[in-house]
Write an enzyme that holds these catalytic residues in place. Sequence first.
Site, PDB file in Angstrom:
ATOM      1  N   ASP A   8       0.984  -1.391   0.508  1.00  0.00           N
ATOM      2  CA  ASP A   8      -0.021   0.788   0.047  1.00  0.00           C
ATOM      3  C   ASP A   8       1.059   0.858  -0.525  1.00  0.00           C
ATOM      4  O   ASP A   8       1.622   1.020   0.906  1.00  0.00           O
ATOM      5  CB  ASP A   8      -1.266  -0.232   1.398  1.00  0.00           C
ATOM      6  CG  ASP A   8      -1.613   0.751   1.165  1.00  0.00           C
ATOM      7  OD1 ASP A   8      -2.022   1.729  -0.011  1.00  0.00           O
ATOM      8  OD2 ASP A   8      -3.094   1.242   2.065  1.00  0.00           O
TER       9      ASP A   8
HETATM   10  C1  NOJ Z   1      -3.306   4.283   0.160  1.00  0.00           C
HETATM   11  C2  NOJ Z   1      -5.155   3.408   0.708  1.00  0.00           C
HETATM   12  O1  NOJ Z   1      -4.748   2.902   1.875  1.00  0.00           O
HETATM   13  C3  NOJ Z   1      -4.983   2.246  -0.342  1.00  0.00           C
HETATM   14  O2  NOJ Z   1      -6.372   1.573  -0.373  1.00  0.00           O
HETATM   15  C4  NOJ Z   1      -5.062   2.679  -1.624  1.00  0.00           C
HETATM   16  O3  NOJ Z   1      -5.105   1.480  -2.821  1.00  0.00           O
HETATM   17  C5  NOJ Z   1      -3.833   3.365  -2.700  1.00  0.00           C
HETATM   18  N1  NOJ Z   1      -3.511   4.488  -1.297  1.00  0.00           N
HETATM   19  C6  NOJ Z   1      -3.504   3.993  -3.456  1.00  0.00           C
HETATM   20  O4  NOJ Z   1      -4.535   5.307  -4.082  1.00  0.00           O
END
Ligand code: NOJ
Length: 752
Positions: A298
């Site tokens: 993430d």
């Molecule tokens: C952070 C988020 O926690 C995640 O769910 C998301 O897919 C990514 N950013 C990309 O935008």
Amino acid sequence: MQFLKHSFPLLRTPALLIPVLFIMISCQPQTQRLATSTLNINQRVDSVLALMNLEEKIGQLTLYTTDWESTGPTIRAGYVDDIRSGRCGALFNSHTVDFTTQLQKVAVEETRLKIPLLFGYDVIHGYKTIFPIPLGESSSWDLTIMEKTAAIAAAEAAASGLHWTFAPMVDIARDPRWGRVMEGAGEDTWLGSRIAEARVKGFQGKGIGNTDAVLSCIKHYAAYGAPVAGRDYNTVDMSERAFREYYLPPYAAGIAAGAATVMTSFNDLDGVPATGSKWLMTDILRGELNFQGFVVTDYTAINEMTNHRVVADDKAAGELALQAGVDMDMQGAVFQRFLAQSLKEGKVSLQMIDQAVKRILRMKFELGLFDDPYKFSNAAREKATVFSAANRAVAREAVRGSIVLLKNKGNVLPLSKTQGKIALIGPLADSKADMLGAWSGSGDAKDCITLFEGMKNVIGASRVSYSQGCKVNGEDRSGFDAAIKLASGSDVVVLAIGEEAVMSGEAAARADISIPGVQEELLQKLLATGKPVVVVLMNGRPLAIPGVDSTANAIIEAWYGGTEAGNGIADVLFGDYNPSGKLTMSFPYSTGQIPVYYNEKSTGRPFNPESKWTSKYIDNPNAPLYPFGYGLSYTQFSISDPRVSKTSFSNRDTISVTVKLTNTGKRAGAEVVQLYIQDKVSEVTRPVKELKGFEKVMLEPGESKDIVLKLDKNHFSFFKRDMSYGTEPGEFLIMVGPNSRDLKTTTVKLID
Ligand code: NOJ
């Protein structure tokens, strides 16, 4: 192509092979492509890998956001140069056929090896046609519609050049302060697992490589939904037993349903950041769950391991992540900056890097990108698919199904379609942007139907008038007088209040989950006019609303419905659709009750209102305001006592639990019949009840139907003291009803 098929040792000579690879991936005559397809995917992956230098390999492990939009701190600019130099194999936040084609061209025409890019995006509850937020949609308990909306989201995304969605989020969450509860399926493990399967199936459709499907991504592995105090990104600490019983199953279910990718989580778990946990990323994910796809971090979760203070610098963080089993670094540029050095120092092995590269290449092959890198870039398909009337019709259906009727005193709902003047009041009654909710992909606020518009669409403009009354936040009461005047001159008030869409979602935890600002005060002023008030809640989490519950005439929970929000809510308000949603998260009585969830344990001093020395509050009830599974209808249902096919059964048996469901009211409607069990005595403490089955059934007035729900040893298994998984002989309560509170019970006995 014979060369490729039969001469694998020679593939180690890059100079000879570049032309071969070029043939594989470009638009060559059909005969040649057929020849390449005689190699199996592993051979094709190996043949590409053999051509790659270290920088190109690390490039495949690198995912950057474009500057289209960003969902966190952007570390790298200049992504086009990165693509051109082979240092970036995947991009996110890049979509539309036009934009992705431009970027793909750079990869396919300007890089040494011409390996196609992979395009990802957060397509969470729709791409352009926006469906209700996932928590709302889960309240429909309708797996078919959830699969369908995921499939439409996938088709729109895939028609817009995308290959991959960062969804579904399957994190179990018991704390509504956490803003991301809006993105999940609520508090229950069993239901959450079924929804995880439905969404993965929807996104991936008939299979990876179809041009109306995208790769799904199970996230956020693991236990991201349990941050201490509901504060996003906070520490997660729980027993392995709780993790395996309540949090792991939805990830496992999504993976078993074929999810192509998994995203790590930002949090630590039992002292180890998930992104650096070999136990999570390899032992459980690959070893136990047999996950075959690739793992992406993430966002900058690798870099953030320095903030967790388990490593001193980014380089060590990258080593930890790769060793744990992470394949792709999202946005952190850690692999890109340090992995070559780590390899030189022997901190990671080439075999580890190759393994990760192979997993990613394999997915590109499965998508068919090596055969046609522009396979998902068809402008005509984009035009025909995205935001079609048919997709919007399904969105409206999804809104109606997600709505939960929480109160309906004196049957004030449904409203008459022909008589009476309606005062529509409230800051959310005519707000287009809020209808989208958080994580609304490429959805456009201007496309959203507000409640005001939706009501006018059903009954025309003459009988409904609107006054804002107040804002969602702040102390401004200057709109009260106009709203009260409007209410006084009307027959009924519809009041749309709740949270702004930005108050839930990522990084949007609230310490107080009551209705913000002066909205509740406005409600009381409107009630003082003596007119019946129907409250329409719009929010991304359960709210603590005892004051609304005790005073409003009717309450409907409408969540954020997306593009068709207003039309769907109006369908319910005017009775064109009989509400059938059921909460998938308990609504607490107060913020102080949190976490409150239906499958709690008995404790050694179970709640007894008569006795001081039991587990309870002295200033609040123990029970939530509205329990898990709760929701009313415009009709009434009766559910008979459950009957079981066998009162004694063995691990080899499947038993049937049958109830007779009758629509005793005057309207057609759907009921969600829910089945819970309790293990009466077991060697470890078990929940007071656990959902193990349900069926949503539509009945005409007066109609009855036998509902049969099946149970087998899987439903009765749990992690024992020694952490082995299985059943234990003994008695179980079988409970059936319309929610987790109002249940009828029988007993069965597992004999071996
Ligand atoms: C952070 C988020 O926690 C995640 O769910 C998301 O897919 C990514 N950013 C990309 O935008």
